[in-house]
Write an enzyme that holds these catalytic residues in place. Structure first.
Site, short mmCIF file in Angstrom:
data_model
loop_
_atom_site.label_atom_id
_atom_site.label_comp_id
_atom_site.label_asym_id
_atom_site.label_seq_id
_atom_site.Cartn_x
_atom_site.Cartn_y
_atom_site.Cartn_z
N CYS A 113 71.14 37.77 17.51
CA CYS A 113 71.63 37.05 16.50
C CYS A 113 71.37 35.86 16.05
CB CYS A 113 72.86 37.43 16.16
SG CYS A 113 73.43 39.27 16.55
N HIS A 238 75.19 34.15 10.05
CA HIS A 238 74.82 35.45 10.44
C HIS A 238 75.87 36.31 10.20
CE1 HIS A 238 74.07 39.08 13.11
NE2 HIS A 238 75.36 38.53 13.84
N ASN A 268 75.43 44.78 10.20
CA ASN A 268 75.04 43.79 11.15
C ASN A 268 73.41 43.91 11.35
OD1 ASN A 268 74.56 42.11 13.48
ND2 ASN A 268 76.49 41.98 14.04
#
Length: 316
Positions: A113, A238, A268
């Site tokens: 990420c 993020h 996500n």
């Protein structure tokens, strides 16, 4: 001075969609209302059985090449942790698959990420050092191939996606400076061991990490750059989950109008999440020419990084 900027962003989401009601069928005791409340995520995108990182990377990149000549691409940086190959480097396969020239710099970055921020530093450095004029960053992962439907820690959160980001030479530098960090002592917070097909996540450890590290990293970036938080037009982090982002925003005392979040739409999407959010923010007219934006990525590793970008209206 030679600088760099983001000239284009495109992304691809697999056709298969999964919502929390689907998840409930496999986990009857799961409280999906609580899942939605904590994660803010209801829909996730699931790559097909034979759909790989190479496939989704190709689809996102070809959208770029409808508007920008692939002959002008001087480097290709692929950020992924779920390539179908351990050997060779997947960026090399994509060079051929995308029909890019052979006198090309191409390599993989095995980061999660935080990966887009790292790739942005490497790509901008190649341009600023006159090694390249234009380049492509691809952020792509198929985490769901390693998350069973009964994995209630990971399945409600992670989504498959690929984002292609076009970096170009600019007379004014619109990317950076950067601030990075690494703490390998927390590697077990999220991992996929070599002898396993299941990603394991310790949610509480990830949350503590994000709340402790991200605000400090962003504050350090602001302090070193001598920029007041109120001068930032947008903070785009993020897109981990609602609970994590709400807490980061609270700790940093960020005004709601200074943020942009799209996790409820796409889930996500690992390293693709920041470029996907940038594209969505642009599409929704939330970004204006020369807006000063703080980007921050954080996650598996443990690894993190933040930077500034000056927004330029992307080509499409």
């Amino acid at each position: 001075m030679i600088g760099s900027k983001i000239l284009g962003i495109e992304y691809y989401l697999p056709k298969k969609k999964e919502n929390n009601k689907t998840l409930k069928k496999f986990n009857p005791k799961l409280d999906i209302n609580r899942v939605k409340e904590k994660t803010g995520i209801n829909n996730r995108f699931i790559s097909g059985k034979n759909e790989t990182v190479i496939d989704i990377s190709t689809k996102s990149s070809n959208k770029i090449f409808k508007k920008f000549s692939k002959k002008k691409i001087d480097f290709l940086i692929l950020v992924t942790q779920t390539s179908p190959y351990r050997i060779p480097t997947t960026a090399c396969i994509l060079q051929n698959k995308l029909g890019l020239k052979k006198n090309l710099i191409a390599f993989d970055v095995n980061l999660g990420c935080s990966g887009f921020i790292y790739a942005l530093r490497m790509g901008s450095s190649l341009i600023e050092s006159k090694q390249a004029k234009n380049g492509l960053i691809i952020c792509a992962d198929t985490y769901t191939k390693y998350i069973s439907k009964k994995n209630t820690a990971c399945r409600p959160i992670f989504s498959d996606a690929a984002a292609a980001i076009l970096l170009c030479k600019s007379s004014k530098n619109k990317i950076g400076p950067f601030e990075f960090g690494t703490d390998g002592s927390g590697h077990d917070a999220l991992e996929l061991p070599m002898n396993s097909d299941e990603i394991v996540m310790k949610g509480a450890k990830v949350l503590t990490f994000a709340m402790n590290v991200v605000p400090n990293n962003v504050n350090l970036l602001l302090k070193k750059s001598k920029i007041n938080k109120n001068k930032i037009d947008k903070f785009i982090f993020h897109q981990a989950s609602k609970y994590i982002l709400d807490n980061i925003n609270r700790i940093l005392s960020i005004k709601k109008e200074q943020t942009f979040e799209n996790y409820s739409k796409v889930g996500n999407t690992i390293s693709a999440s920041i470029p996907v959010a940038l594209k969505d923010a642009s599409n929704k007219k939330k970004l204006s020419e020369n807006d000063l934006i703080v980007l921050a990525g954080y996650g598996v590793g443990l690894s993190w990084g933040s930077t500034f970008i000056k927004w330029s209206k992307i080509l499409w």
